[in-house]
Design a protein around this motif. Sequence first.
Motif, PDB file in Angstrom:
ATOM      1  N   GLU A 146      40.503  31.471   3.425  1.00  0.00           N
ATOM      2  CA  GLU A 146      39.237  31.710   4.117  1.00  0.00           C
ATOM      3  C   GLU A 146      38.095  31.932   3.138  1.00  0.00           C
ATOM      4  O   GLU A 146      36.998  31.420   3.321  1.00  0.00           O
ATOM      5  N   SER A 176      32.467  35.426   6.774  1.00  0.00           N
ATOM      6  CA  SER A 176      33.285  36.521   6.247  1.00  0.00           C
ATOM      7  C   SER A 176      32.482  37.820   6.240  1.00  0.00           C
ATOM      8  O   SER A 176      31.319  37.855   6.630  1.00  0.00           O
ATOM      9  N   THR A 202      34.888  30.937  12.254  1.00  0.00           N
ATOM     10  CA  THR A 202      34.287  29.736  11.701  1.00  0.00           C
ATOM     11  C   THR A 202      33.059  29.399  12.529  1.00  0.00           C
ATOM     12  O   THR A 202      33.115  29.399  13.762  1.00  0.00           O
ATOM     13  N   TYR A 210      33.090  29.633   7.045  1.00  0.00           N
ATOM     14  CA  TYR A 210      33.737  30.837   7.562  1.00  0.00           C
ATOM     15  C   TYR A 210      32.777  32.009   7.403  1.00  0.00           C
ATOM     16  O   TYR A 210      32.238  32.244   6.327  1.00  0.00           O
TER      17      TYR A 210
END
Length: 136
Positions: free
Chosen positions: A33, A100, A67, A98
């Motif tokens: 990721e 995060s 995502t 992604y």
Amino acid sequence: MLTNSWKVSVSQSVASVFGFRHKSNVILRLVDEEDHAASHVEITFRDQYLSRSDMWRLAISELSQRTVYKDQKFLFLDSIKATVKNVYMNGEKKRSGYFSSSTKPIFRSESARYVVFIQMSSEMWEFDVEGGNEIM
């Protein structure tokens, strides 16, 4: 040759963004990721007011650990409509990424308004048909 056969389904909006054809073969692979984490995501909204706390709640609860892709639309708290305008990875625009914990959301309003106040003296309100000034 593949021994396992899986069917993958994506929504029509995602398929059109990425140019997927109907019933085409794809290869799936597991990726890290953080290698595909967006550095910044630009989120726009219009015709509504979002407080700073609404913006952060939207970023944390709606986008975090997911995502996101360009032109993705989503509804937050059944009333706040927003769109992902751009996804950036290390300064480059990408179609998806992604979201995060280190991704920075950028919020932009597409309905900003300006109000200009102009103060006028009483002489400016006087009007003469001939173009001259009556007050002297």
